[in-house]
Design an enzyme around this catalytic site. Structure first.
Site, PDB file in Angstrom:
ATOM      1  N   HIS A   1    -102.291  65.780 -11.459  1.00 41.44           N
ATOM      2  CA  HIS A   1    -102.465  64.362 -11.747  1.00 41.44           C
ATOM      3  C   HIS A   1    -102.102  63.494 -10.550  1.00 41.44           C
ATOM      4  CE1 HIS A   1    -103.169  65.041 -16.074  1.00 41.44           C
ATOM      5  NE2 HIS A   1    -102.400  66.089 -15.872  1.00 41.44           N
TER       6      HIS A   1
ATOM      7  N   LYS B   1     -75.898  77.558  13.384  1.00 41.33           N
ATOM      8  CA  LYS B   1     -75.951  78.716  14.277  1.00 41.33           C
ATOM      9  C   LYS B   1     -75.038  78.525  15.483  1.00 41.33           C
ATOM     10  CE  LYS B   1     -79.201  81.842  16.545  1.00 41.33           C
ATOM     11  NZ  LYS B   1     -80.620  82.208  16.729  1.00 41.33           N
TER      12      LYS B   1
ATOM     13  N   GLU C   1     -92.963  75.180  11.966  1.00 40.51           N
ATOM     14  CA  GLU C   1     -92.042  75.309  13.095  1.00 40.51           C
ATOM     15  C   GLU C   1     -92.302  76.600  13.851  1.00 40.51           C
ATOM     16  OE1 GLU C   1     -87.359  75.586  13.098  1.00 40.51           O
ATOM     17  OE2 GLU C   1     -87.973  73.495  13.002  1.00 40.51           O
TER      18      GLU C   1
ATOM     19  N   GLY D   1     -82.952  80.450  12.787  1.00 43.28           N
ATOM     20  CA  GLY D   1     -82.554  79.575  11.693  1.00 43.28           C
ATOM     21  C   GLY D   1     -83.444  79.659  10.470  1.00 43.28           C
ATOM     22  N   ARG D   2     -84.775  79.607  10.659  1.00 42.68           N
ATOM     23  CA  ARG D   2     -85.667  79.598   9.498  1.00 42.68           C
ATOM     24  C   ARG D   2     -85.861  80.986   8.912  1.00 42.68           C
ATOM     25  NH1 ARG D   2     -87.870  78.443  14.143  1.00 42.68           N
ATOM     26  NH2 ARG D   2     -89.668  79.545  14.994  1.00 42.68           N
TER      27      ARG D   2
ATOM     28  N   LYS E   1     -84.252  65.183  19.551  1.00 45.87           N
ATOM     29  CA  LYS E   1     -82.787  65.193  19.555  1.00 45.87           C
ATOM     30  C   LYS E   1     -82.253  64.696  20.893  1.00 45.87           C
ATOM     31  CE  LYS E   1     -82.032  69.020  16.303  1.00 45.87           C
ATOM     32  NZ  LYS E   1     -81.396  70.345  16.148  1.00 45.87           N
TER      33      LYS E   1
ATOM     34  N   GLU F   1     -76.183  66.607  13.257  1.00 45.67           N
ATOM     35  CA  GLU F   1     -76.222  66.186  11.862  1.00 45.67           C
ATOM     36  C   GLU F   1     -75.214  66.964  11.027  1.00 45.67           C
ATOM     37  OE1 GLU F   1     -80.621  66.135  13.272  1.00 45.67           O
ATOM     38  OE2 GLU F   1     -78.789  67.284  13.656  1.00 45.67           O
TER      39      GLU F   1
END
Length: 511
Positions: A374, A198, A343, A257-258, A484, A204
């Site tokens: 399982h 964005k 978030e 963002g999400r 961060k 990263e």
């Protein structure tokens, strides 16, 4: 006062009679009809699809639903929903609207027109790449993190199991092994790089992007920067970084963002599946927008889901919610929901900065059936935690093998919900199942692009409705920033840290 009224409503919910699921079914012959709903939508050139959403195996009843509808009214749900679609400030801490809905045609006229123009720009670039304008492109390495990676990764994995126009590898982790794995799977001569950020400053993402350009250069690609497509709300920064304007796909600052899969962040989906399928995904999401916008009270399926969420989290003290997709194509859906829900609603203060009155988002987790049966279902059936469960299954199979495969898959899914509710008594305590454990079912006709869009949009609105009922802001995420900031301080040697952190820095060779 509104706050006093809301507190009184919560008190009423907390003191309500608690009946078992069996008692609720015995008391109301029409319970399934009252607490299940089918949502259908017709997408041009993609046909009719739909989902049956069943909440009858939860502890909701008419009295609870009446009270939750009262809570929604007192919390200003209708007004908040209107503000969401009309471009109002629904993110007060950052003074922003949340216009992701406009990217799929649900917003103000001006917002929708802007979104259509941006998506048309993306469509032209996708078509040009498919036609060879950038040379032969067989692979895309999509670099992002958070919503810039989780959404594309989910959609590409779900929709390209049998056909992909371009082979997409999504890389988010700063761990170099993740990027090296993508390099190993791609031919640099036929690889495109998408950088999704964005701000175009995310550490990263930009570190991985620089390494990807070096990989291209080290493998004799003559113009590495000419292989980069930027997906960003900060196009000026992308130009400074070296991306040509013709390969920058912007999206509005008001798209979080999400919630950004619907914007140019969806570029890898469109490149892998074709723009037509991406548009169908938008159309499926738009169909859920319409249902959410036009339905009231318990008839509003995402709001009803939020009623159940609030009941279990706040009234019954459940700290987690499990999601199990009985469809290999939705293997990444629980991961996607973790960010969307945790978030968004993992907050401790209300939208006006006051301490929140009770628990907020539970921990979202899950897996894929039948693998999860399982691994974790022992705890669900006989553990000491009460964990509400969502099941997702498709009536149509995703494979072309013997129908026995899909029949067994569906039977297992339905059996788990039935078993969680009914339990089974035994004279042997180790073989006794308490039962009365809640679950909900999303039974979809088929998992196509429109249905995937619908499922994601449903959970976006469910998350928003939960936030309104709790009085919190689901659109900021300042908690992400603290770690961060401290990482940068560690890198620069600024600040003072606890003795444990200092010792670990030295042990890791970073001191």
């Amino acid at each position: 006062m509104t706050s006093d009224r809301i507190a009184a409503i919560w008190s009423k919910l907390e003191s309500a009679e608690r009946r078992t699921l069996t008692q609720l079914f015995d008391a109301h012959a029409d319970r399934v009809g009252k607490l299940s709903q089918r949502i259908e939508f017709d997408i041009p050139d993609h046909g009719t699809n739909g989902m049956l959403v069943d909440w009858s195996k939860t502890h909701l009843d008419d009295d609870l639903l009446d009270t939750f509808e009262e809570l929604a009214e007192a919390s200003g749900f209708a007004e908040a929903r209107e503000a969401l679609f009309d471009g109002g400030i629904v993110n007060p801490t950052e003074g922003r609207a949340a216009t992701h809905g406009a990217m799929r045609g649900s917003g103000t006229e001006a917002q929708v027109e802007e979104a259509e123009a941006l998506l048309a720009r993306m469509g032209m670039l996708v078509e040009a790449i498919h036609q060879g304008a950038l040379g032969e492109i067989k692979h895309l390495i999509h670099i992002g993190i958070g919503g810039s990676a989780l959404g594309p990764d989910l959609a590409v994995d779900a929709l390209t199991r049998d056909l992909k126009l371009v082979d997409v590898h999504v890389v988010s982790n700063i761990d170099g092994l993740a990027l090296e794995q993508a390099f190993d799977a791609c031919d640099p001569e036929t690889t495109l790089i998408a950088v999704a950020s964005k701000t175009f400053t995310t550490t990263e993402t930009m570190t991985n992007a620089a390494s990807a350009l070096k990989w291209l250069a080290d493998n004799d690609v003559s113009d590495p920067s000419g292989r980069v497509v930027a997906l960003t709300a900060n196009p000026e920064r992308a130009v400074e970084w070296g991306v040509d304007e013709t390969r920058i796909l912007p999206f509005p600052e008001s798209v979080g963002g999400r919630y950004s899969l619907w914007s140019s962040i969806g570029f890898p989906v469109a490149l892998a599946t074709g723009m037509d399928d991406f548009q169908a995904m938008l159309a499926g999401a738009h169909a859920i927008d319409t249902h959410f916008r036009e339905s009231e009270g318990r008839a509003n399926a995402p709001l009803l889901a939020a009623f159940a969420d609030q009941y279990y989290t706040r009234v019954r003290g459940c700290q987690t919610r499990a999601v199990f997709a009985y469809d290999e194509r939705l293997a990444l859906f629980p991961d996607y929901l973790q960010q969307l829900e945790m978030e968004s609603n993992g907050k401790s203060v209300t939208a006006d900065g006051k301490p929140v009155g009770g628990p907020t988002a539970p921990v979202t987790w899950g897996g894929v059936g039948t693998d999860a049966q399982h691994a974790v279902f022992q705890l669900l059936h006989q553990g000491t935690h009460l964990i509400p469960v969502d099941f997702i299954a498709s009536i149509a199979p995703g494979d072309e093998l013997d129908p026995a495969h899909h029949k067994a898959l569906l039977m297992n899914c339905l059996a788990q919900g039935a078993a969680l509710m009914a339990g089974q008594a035994s004279d042997d305590p180790a073989r006794s199942y308490e039962g009365d454990r809640p679950s909900a079912m999303f039974l979809i006709d088929d998992l196509d692009p429109a249905m995937l869009g619908a499922l994601i949009a449903f959970h976006e609105h469910r998350t928003f409705a939960n936030a309104v009922l709790m009085g919190i802001n689901p659109f900021d995420q300042f908690g992400v920033e603290l770690g961060k900031a401290i990482a940068k301080q560690l890198d620069t040697g600024e600040g003072e840290f606890d003795a444990s952190t200092q010792a670990l820095m030295e042990a890791a060779g970073l001191g």
